[in-house]
Scaffold this motif. Structure first.
Motif, short mmCIF file in Angstrom:
data_model
loop_
_atom_site.label_atom_id
_atom_site.label_comp_id
_atom_site.label_asym_id
_atom_site.label_seq_id
_atom_site.Cartn_x
_atom_site.Cartn_y
_atom_site.Cartn_z
N LEU A 77 19.80 -11.04 -25.07
CA LEU A 77 19.47 -10.87 -23.65
C LEU A 77 20.53 -11.46 -22.73
CD1 LEU A 77 15.62 -11.62 -23.69
CD2 LEU A 77 16.78 -9.39 -23.58
N GLY A 78 21.71 -11.70 -23.28
CA GLY A 78 22.77 -12.25 -22.45
C GLY A 78 23.12 -11.37 -21.28
N GLY A 79 22.92 -10.07 -21.40
CA GLY A 79 23.22 -9.15 -20.31
C GLY A 79 22.33 -9.32 -19.10
N LEU A 80 21.20 -10.01 -19.26
CA LEU A 80 20.30 -10.25 -18.14
C LEU A 80 20.65 -11.52 -17.37
CD1 LEU A 80 16.86 -9.35 -19.76
CD2 LEU A 80 18.40 -7.88 -18.46
N TYR A 82 15.06 -11.75 -27.65
CA TYR A 82 13.64 -11.59 -27.99
C TYR A 82 13.54 -11.04 -29.40
CZ TYR A 82 13.69 -6.49 -26.99
OH TYR A 82 13.93 -5.14 -27.00
N VAL A 83 12.44 -11.36 -30.06
CA VAL A 83 12.21 -10.92 -31.43
C VAL A 83 11.32 -9.69 -31.42
CG1 VAL A 83 11.23 -11.54 -33.68
CG2 VAL A 83 12.43 -13.27 -32.31
N THR A 84 11.79 -8.65 -32.09
CA THR A 84 10.97 -7.46 -32.27
C THR A 84 11.07 -7.07 -33.73
OG1 THR A 84 10.62 -5.14 -31.65
CG2 THR A 84 12.87 -5.97 -31.49
N GLY A 85 9.95 -7.05 -34.42
CA GLY A 85 9.97 -6.80 -35.85
C GLY A 85 10.78 -7.87 -36.55
N ASP A 86 11.79 -7.46 -37.30
CA ASP A 86 12.62 -8.42 -38.03
C ASP A 86 14.01 -8.55 -37.42
OD1 ASP A 86 13.70 -5.98 -38.70
OD2 ASP A 86 13.60 -6.27 -40.87
N ARG A 87 14.13 -8.22 -36.12
CA ARG A 87 15.42 -8.30 -35.45
C ARG A 87 15.35 -9.13 -34.17
NH1 ARG A 87 19.04 -5.19 -37.92
NH2 ARG A 87 20.55 -5.26 -36.21
N VAL A 88 16.50 -9.65 -33.77
CA VAL A 88 16.63 -10.38 -32.52
C VAL A 88 17.52 -9.56 -31.59
CG1 VAL A 88 17.45 -12.48 -31.39
CG2 VAL A 88 16.39 -12.61 -33.65
N VAL A 89 17.00 -9.24 -30.41
CA VAL A 89 17.75 -8.46 -29.41
C VAL A 89 18.35 -9.42 -28.40
CG1 VAL A 89 17.65 -6.64 -27.68
CG2 VAL A 89 16.21 -6.50 -29.73
N ARG A 116 11.88 -9.17 -16.59
CA ARG A 116 11.00 -8.97 -17.73
C ARG A 116 10.70 -7.50 -18.01
NH1 ARG A 116 5.54 -11.86 -16.85
NH2 ARG A 116 5.10 -10.65 -18.72
N LYS A 117 10.75 -6.66 -16.99
CA LYS A 117 10.47 -5.24 -17.19
C LYS A 117 11.73 -4.44 -17.51
CE LYS A 117 6.32 -5.20 -14.31
NZ LYS A 117 5.64 -4.62 -13.12
N ALA A 118 12.85 -5.14 -17.60
CA ALA A 118 14.12 -4.45 -17.85
C ALA A 118 14.74 -4.88 -19.17
CB ALA A 118 15.09 -4.72 -16.70
N LEU A 119 13.93 -5.35 -20.11
CA LEU A 119 14.48 -5.79 -21.38
C LEU A 119 15.09 -4.62 -22.14
CD1 LEU A 119 11.75 -8.25 -22.71
CD2 LEU A 119 13.63 -8.67 -21.11
N PRO A 120 16.28 -4.79 -22.68
CA PRO A 120 16.91 -3.68 -23.41
C PRO A 120 16.17 -3.37 -24.70
CG PRO A 120 18.16 -5.71 -23.71
CD PRO A 120 17.11 -6.01 -22.68
N ALA A 121 16.14 -2.11 -25.04
CA ALA A 121 15.56 -1.71 -26.32
C ALA A 121 16.51 -2.10 -27.45
CB ALA A 121 15.32 -0.20 -26.34
N PRO A 122 15.96 -2.40 -28.64
CA PRO A 122 16.84 -2.78 -29.76
C PRO A 122 17.76 -1.64 -30.17
CG PRO A 122 14.57 -2.48 -30.50
CD PRO A 122 14.53 -2.42 -29.01
N ALA A 123 19.00 -2.01 -30.44
CA ALA A 123 19.99 -1.05 -30.92
C ALA A 123 20.96 -1.78 -31.84
CB ALA A 123 20.75 -0.43 -29.73
N PRO A 124 21.68 -1.07 -32.68
CA PRO A 124 22.62 -1.74 -33.60
C PRO A 124 23.66 -2.59 -32.87
CG PRO A 124 22.26 0.52 -34.28
CD PRO A 124 21.60 0.38 -32.94
N VAL A 164 5.55 -8.33 -29.51
CA VAL A 164 6.82 -8.68 -30.14
C VAL A 164 7.94 -8.76 -29.13
CG1 VAL A 164 6.20 -7.75 -32.38
CG2 VAL A 164 7.27 -6.24 -30.71
N LEU A 165 7.80 -8.14 -27.97
CA LEU A 165 8.87 -8.17 -26.98
C LEU A 165 8.84 -9.44 -26.14
CD1 LEU A 165 8.79 -4.49 -25.69
CD2 LEU A 165 10.17 -5.48 -27.51
#
Length: 292
Positions: free
Chosen positions: A27-30, A18-25, A55-63, A4-5
């Protein structure tokens, strides 16, 4: 990282995530400079250029950095490829149904206009009242590293990932690039699954459904020229840039579409692209009286 990542999307007004579960995180910060850097490249192309580094530094989903997938408007995964290269007659069963004596080994490839791109959930618009238009479901490869005269052995190392494609085609005597380049004639999506997550590109199940009826069903192991050979060959003709799209060809089961139709293309381990069809109501075609 889990599957999903690695589902990369372009969404809303050119954002990437990136899509994880039912959310989109997001990636503009990258992106170097974020979304504000002036220029002609989309955020997705800029992300793919740095993918090996980030690719190994993708942020974890957060509100604060994610939104519900259902709330966003998806765009084509790469909205601005410098070119869309397509493979004609690249399955033997399609060659038979078209009653052709030649295939990709004779015809090579052709180009589709990038302006023909359409996102998941979009509407294919039929241009003329008197011309047959067909659906052609395909696997598409997206380039992740600049490719110039690469060998077949090295070719897959230049592929960022894969997505579903519809090569919508008007029948007639015009050149392929004309009949396949009308606005909305290249649906692409819903996302880009990176090559390591998508698995072997020569073992992808493909199913194209129109109004609930299965029209096309195959596996990419039946391609005449696989992805590696296609990338190698195309790169020997034209330099492939990051974000360029290669549509790998369609199997048997091509058929006419009409206003009101619903079309899906499902690729195993990748996802389902869905579009609807409407008429553009332009009247009869001004060209092509032969070979309709």
């Amino acid at each position: 990282m889990g599957e999903v990542l690695m589902r990369l999307v372009t969404y809303d007004d050119g954002r990437v995530g990136y899509v994880t579960g039912d959310r989109v995180v997001d990636l503009g910060g990258l992106l170097v400079g974020g979304y504000t850097v002036p220029g002609t490249k989309s955020a997705m192309r800029r992300l793919l250029e740095r993918w090996d580094q980030v690719r190994k530094a993708l942020p974890a989903p957060a509100p604060t950095n994610s939104v519900p997938l259902a709330s966003v408007r998806l765009g084509p995964p790469v909205p601005d490829p410098t070119k869309i290269v397509a493979a004609p007659v690249n399955y033997r069963d399609h060659r038979s149904e078209m009653a052709m004596t030649v295939d990709i080994s004779d015809l090579a490839v052709f180009l589709k206009a990038p302006s023909s791109l359409l996102p998941h959930g979009g509407v294919v618009r039929l241009p003329y009242s008197d011309r047959r238009v067909d659906q052609e479901g395909e696997l598409a490869a997206v380039i992740g590293r600049r490719a110039h005269r690469v060998s077949e052995a090295d070719a897959l190392g230049h592929v960022a990932g894969y997505t579903a494609c519809l090569d919508i085609t008007m029948r007639g005597g015009e050149d392929r690039s004309t009949r396949k380049s009308f606005d909305t004639f290249t649906p692409l999506g819903p996302w880009l699954v990176t090559a390591d997550e998508a698995g072997p590109c020569d073992d992808v199940d493909l199913e194209c459904v129109v109004n609930g009826e299965i029209r096309q069903k195959t596996n990419t192991r039946s391609l005449i020229w696989g992805v590696a050979k296609l990338v190698s060959y195309v790169s020997s003709v034209m330099t492939l840039e990051v974000g360029d799209v290669i549509a790998t060809g369609t199997p048997a089961g091509v058929g006419p579409i009409a206003a009101g139709d619903e079309i899906t293309v499902t690729l195993s381990r990748i996802g389902t692209l869905a579009v609807t069809v409407a008429s553009d109501e332009r009247g009869p075609s001004p060209t092509g009286t032969r070979r309709r």
